[in-house]
Design a protein around this motif. Structure first.
Motif, short mmCIF file in Angstrom:
data_model
loop_
_atom_site.label_atom_id
_atom_site.label_comp_id
_atom_site.label_asym_id
_atom_site.label_seq_id
_atom_site.Cartn_x
_atom_site.Cartn_y
_atom_site.Cartn_z
N SER A 147 -37.71 -30.01 27.59
CA SER A 147 -37.32 -31.01 26.62
C SER A 147 -36.39 -32.15 27.53
O SER A 147 -35.75 -31.95 28.67
CB SER A 147 -36.52 -30.54 25.71
OG SER A 147 -35.18 -30.07 26.09
N SER A 149 -33.56 -33.16 26.62
CA SER A 149 -32.04 -32.42 26.72
C SER A 149 -31.84 -31.76 27.90
O SER A 149 -30.93 -32.08 28.67
CB SER A 149 -31.95 -31.75 25.45
OG SER A 149 -32.38 -32.39 24.33
N HIS A 192 -28.94 -40.64 22.90
CA HIS A 192 -29.08 -39.54 22.07
C HIS A 192 -28.03 -38.37 22.21
O HIS A 192 -27.46 -38.24 23.31
CB HIS A 192 -30.41 -38.90 22.81
CG HIS A 192 -31.12 -37.76 21.85
ND1 HIS A 192 -30.82 -36.67 22.07
CD2 HIS A 192 -31.91 -38.02 20.82
CE1 HIS A 192 -31.54 -35.98 21.35
NE2 HIS A 192 -32.28 -36.58 20.44
N THR A 242 -30.42 -45.11 28.70
CA THR A 242 -31.39 -45.00 27.69
C THR A 242 -32.45 -46.13 27.60
O THR A 242 -31.90 -47.34 27.41
CB THR A 242 -30.94 -44.78 26.40
OG1 THR A 242 -29.73 -43.71 26.50
CG2 THR A 242 -31.97 -44.11 25.42
N GLY A 244 -35.33 -47.06 25.38
CA GLY A 244 -35.81 -46.90 24.30
C GLY A 244 -34.88 -46.03 23.44
O GLY A 244 -35.18 -44.77 23.39
N THR A 246 -33.20 -43.77 20.26
CA THR A 246 -33.88 -43.05 19.44
C THR A 246 -33.67 -43.80 18.04
O THR A 246 -34.57 -43.91 17.36
CB THR A 246 -32.99 -41.61 19.28
OG1 THR A 246 -32.92 -40.80 20.49
CG2 THR A 246 -34.02 -40.74 18.29
N ASP A 271 -33.10 -41.99 30.80
CA ASP A 271 -33.72 -41.23 29.68
C ASP A 271 -34.64 -42.16 28.93
O ASP A 271 -34.13 -42.88 28.09
CB ASP A 271 -32.55 -40.61 28.78
CG ASP A 271 -33.17 -39.91 27.60
OD1 ASP A 271 -34.43 -39.95 27.30
OD2 ASP A 271 -32.25 -39.75 26.52
N TYR A 274 -38.89 -41.50 24.45
CA TYR A 274 -40.05 -41.84 23.83
C TYR A 274 -40.72 -43.08 24.56
O TYR A 274 -42.02 -42.96 24.76
CB TYR A 274 -39.58 -42.44 22.62
CG TYR A 274 -40.46 -43.35 21.82
CD1 TYR A 274 -41.67 -42.83 21.22
CD2 TYR A 274 -40.12 -44.59 21.75
CE1 TYR A 274 -42.52 -43.58 20.62
CE2 TYR A 274 -41.11 -45.51 21.00
CZ TYR A 274 -42.19 -45.22 20.47
OH TYR A 274 -42.98 -46.01 19.60
N HIS A 302 -44.90 -35.26 25.71
CA HIS A 302 -45.01 -34.50 24.37
C HIS A 302 -44.68 -35.53 23.16
O HIS A 302 -44.70 -35.14 22.28
CB HIS A 302 -44.40 -33.11 24.42
CG HIS A 302 -42.72 -33.16 24.28
ND1 HIS A 302 -42.13 -32.38 25.38
CD2 HIS A 302 -42.02 -33.84 23.48
CE1 HIS A 302 -40.92 -32.49 24.90
NE2 HIS A 302 -40.79 -33.49 23.86
N LYS A 303 -44.00 -36.64 23.62
CA LYS A 303 -43.74 -37.41 22.37
C LYS A 303 -45.08 -38.51 22.09
O LYS A 303 -45.42 -38.45 21.06
CB LYS A 303 -42.44 -38.26 22.81
CG LYS A 303 -41.49 -37.46 22.13
CD LYS A 303 -40.06 -38.37 22.08
CE LYS A 303 -39.04 -37.80 21.35
NZ LYS A 303 -37.70 -38.12 21.67
C1 LIG Z 1 -36.20 -37.76 21.52
C2 LIG Z 1 -35.30 -38.01 22.34
C3 LIG Z 1 -34.45 -37.10 23.08
C4 LIG Z 1 -34.75 -35.67 22.92
O1 LIG Z 1 -35.72 -35.18 23.20
P1 LIG Z 1 -35.76 -33.55 23.56
O2 LIG Z 1 -37.09 -33.46 24.44
O3 LIG Z 1 -36.24 -32.96 22.15
O4 LIG Z 1 -34.67 -32.98 24.08
C5 LIG Z 1 -33.55 -37.40 23.86
N1 LIG Z 1 -33.47 -38.86 24.38
C6 LIG Z 1 -34.06 -39.78 23.45
C7 LIG Z 1 -33.81 -41.18 23.83
C8 LIG Z 1 -35.31 -39.39 22.45
O5 LIG Z 1 -35.74 -40.26 21.83
#
Ligand SMILES: *Cc1c(COP(=O)(O)O)cnc(C)c1O
Length: 481
Positions: A147, A149, A192, A242, A244, A246, A271, A274, A302-303
C-alpha cells in the motif's frame, strides 16, 4: 478437494466471477445491511466435519454478496477507483497457484527478478529519470509494496536512519535518542492521513505545511517551517509531497519544494497514490515534473492501472538507503547468490508473487490500452464537471485535473450533508464527501473500468432530482419558521 474436482470447481468459479462482473450494474451499489448482519447468518464456530463445495458456494449469494459494496459497479463514484481487470485476476490465480514466498532471490528467483524488471517497465512508462531504475547496474530501483501507506512509512524510516547516521558522524557526542527527539517531518495539510500515521509509528514529530487557496503546498510555506524549526534546534529530515490529494486531487508544487528539500538535506518522498497512473499519458506527465529532486516516489497501480489490489509501486534513487535502514542477515536467510532479496525494502518478510499481475496487464493491454483507460476516466470527469457548471444551483470546489470532481450545492454544509445522505440512501450510486477548508463537499470520482457516459448522466439526473426535492423541502421549512 483433489485436482480433478479443482478443475471443475475452478471453471465454475471463473464463470461465477464473469457473471458477477457482467451483471454488476444490476446490483444495488451499496449494501442494505446493518452492522453485525453477518454473524447471525453463520455458525458460531468452524465445522468439525468437512462440507462440500456446493454448500460453501451457495452461501456466497446468501451471506457474502448482500454485504458487499460493489466497488467495480459503474455506479460507484466514491473514494478513488480500485483497479480490476481480467488479466490481473488470472495472474492472481497463478500467483496463488505457485504459492511461493519471494523474500530473497533464492526463495523464488522468478518472483524477485520479474518484480525488478516490471518496476523498470513501469518506471519507463511514466518516464522516470534513469536514476530511479535498477537497469543492469543502476543504484536505484523499484519494489512492490502492499500500500501507499507502507511506502510512506518505509521511506520515512529510511530517511530517519540516514539522518541519524549523518548527524552522529558530524557530532559523535550526540546519542541516537538525542537526535531522534529533534527530528521533524513535514507534509501538506492536505496529505493523506497515512503520512501522519507514518510519523506516529516512526516516533518522530510531524508538522503540517499550510496549503494555498488551490490546496497546494508551496515552497515558501515549507521554507518558513524549516527555518523556524531549525532556529528552535530541531532537525528537519523528511517531506512528503502529494501529487493528487485524496480530498480534491490537488498537486503540491514539486518544482518549488524539491530544491528546498535538496538544499536542506530533507528526504523528499512523493505520494502520487491515485494520480501516478495518469503519468503514463504524455499529456499528464508534466504533473510529475520535479521528480528529479525526490529520493523516493510511490503510486498505486491498484488504484488506476487495472492491476487488482494489492500492488503499490515504489522507487528509490539509492537502494542502499533502504537496505541500509532495514538490513539484517540471519543465517536462515543467507544464501550463495549475490542478488539480495527485496525483503530488505519492506516491513513484512513474506511477499506474494504480485509482479505477475503487472506482467499480464502490461502485456495484454499494452501501454496504449492503459492510456485509453486513463483518458476515458478523465473525459468522463470533465463531462460531469460540465453538467455541474450548467446548473447554477451548484458550484465546483476545486480544479478538475484528472478523474475527480469536487462539487456542492451553493448553500450551507447542512444542506449538502443532507443531499449526500439522500443520494446514498437510494443505493443507486455511491459517493463520499470531503472537507475543503470550512466547506462540506461532495466528491464524484470516476472509478469503474466499465463506467460510461450514460452512467454519469444517470448519476447526474439522480443528483439533480434529489437536489430539487431537497431545496423545495428546505424552502418550505424556511416559510414555516
Ligand atoms: C489512496 C491514497 C493513499 C492510501 O493508499 P493505500 O495504498 O491504501 O495505503 C495514500 N495517499 C493518497 C494521496 C491516496 O489517495
Amino acid at each position: 478437494m483433489d485436482a480433478t474436482e479443482f478443475r471443475k470447481r475452478g471453471k465454475e468459479m471463473v464463470d461465477y466471477i464473469a457473471d458477477y462482473i457482467e451483471t454488476i450494474h444490476k446490483r444495488p451499489v451499496y449494501p442494505d445491511v446493518e452492522p453485525g448482519y453477518l454473524r447471525c447468518l453463520i455458525p458460531e464456530s468452524a465445522p468439525q466435519e468437512p462440507e462440500s463445495f456446493e454448500d460453501v458456494f451457495k452461501d456466497i449469494e446468501k451471506i457474502i454478496m448482500p454485504g458487499v459494496t460493489h466497488w467495480n459497479s459503474p455506479y460507484f463514484f466514491a473514494y478513488f477507483p480500485v483497479a480490476h481487470s481480467f488479466p490481473a485476476l488470472l495472474a492472481d490465480i497463478l500467483s496463488g497457484g505457485i504459492g511461493c514466498m519471494g523474500f530473497s532471490w533464492a526463495a523464488s528467483p522468478a518472483c524477485t527478478e520479474l518484480e525488478t524488471v516490471m518496476l523498470d517497465w513501469l518506471g519507463k512508462m511514466i518516464n522516470l529519470p534513469e536514476e530511479f531504475l535498477a537497469g543492469r547496474d543502476g543504484e536505484g530501483g523499484g519494489v512492490i509494496q502492499g500500500s501507499a501507506s507502507e511506502a510512506t512509512l518505509v521511506s520515512l524510516l529510511a530517511a530517519r536512519t540516514k539522518t541519524v547516521r549523518r548527524f552522529q558522524l558530524e557530532n559523535p557526542e550526540l546519542t541516537e535518542s538525542d537526535i531522534m527527539g529533534r527530528l521533524v517531518a513535514y507534509a501538506s495539510d492536505m496529505a493523506h492521513c497515512s503520512v501522519e500515521r507514518a510519523a506516529l509509528i516512526g516516533g518522530v514529530k510531524m508538522k503540517n505545511i499550510p496549503s494555498d487557496d488551490k490546496f497546494t503546498a508551496r515552497g515558501s510555506a515549507l521554507q518558513k517551517a524549516v527555518d523556524e524549526d531549525k532556529a528552535a534546534g530541531l532537525i528537519p529530515f523528511f517531506f512528503c509531497a502529494t501529487l493528487g490529494t485524496t480530498a480534491c486531487c490537488s498537486f503540491d508544487k514539486l518544482l518549488e519544494l524539491g530544491p528546498i528539500c535538496n538544499k536542506e538535506n530533507i528526504w523528499l518522498h512523493i505520494d502520487a497514490a491515485y494520480a501516478g497512473s495518469s503519468f503514463i499519458c504524455p499529456e499528464f506527465r508534466y504533473l510529475l515534473n520535479g521528480v528529479e529532486y525526490a529520493n523516493s516516489l510511490n503510486f498505486n497501480p491498484h488504484k488506476w492501472l487495472l492491476i487488482n489490489f494489492d500492488c503499490s509501486a515504489m522507487w528509490v534513487k539509492k537502494r542502499s538507503d533502504l537496505i541500509g535502514a532495514f538490513k539484517l542477515d540471519p543465517l536462515y536467510l543467507q544464501h550463495n547468490h549475490q542478488e539480495s532479496g527485496t525483503f530488505h525494502w519492506q516491513i513484512p518478510l513474506g511477499r506474494r508473487f504480485r509482479s505477475l499481475k503487472m506482467w499480464f496487464v502490461f502485456r495484454m493491454y499494452g501501454v496504449k490500452g492503459l492510456q485509453e483507460h486513463i483518458r476515458q476516466h478523465v473525459k468522463l470527469s470533465h463531462e460531469f464537471e460540465q453538467l455541474v457548471l450548467q446548473d447554477e444551483r451548484f458550484e465546483i470546489c476545486s480544479e478538475v485535473m484528472l478523474g475527480l470532481v469536487c462539487f456542492r450545492l451553493k448553500g450551507s454544509n447542512e444542506l449538502n450533508e443532507e443531499l449526500l445522505k439522500n443520494i446514498n440512501d437510494t443505493k443507486k450510486i455511491h459517493l463520499v464527501p470531503c472537507q475543503l477548508r470550512e466547506k462540506f463537499v461532495l466528491r464524484f470520482a470516476i472509478c469503474s473500468r466499465t463506467v460510461e457516459s450514460n452512467h454519469v448522466q444517470l448519476a447526474w439526473q439522480l443528483i439533480t432530482k434529489l437536489a430539487t426535492g431537497l431545496l423545495k423541502a428546505w424552502e418550505q421549512k424556511d416559510i414555516k419558521n
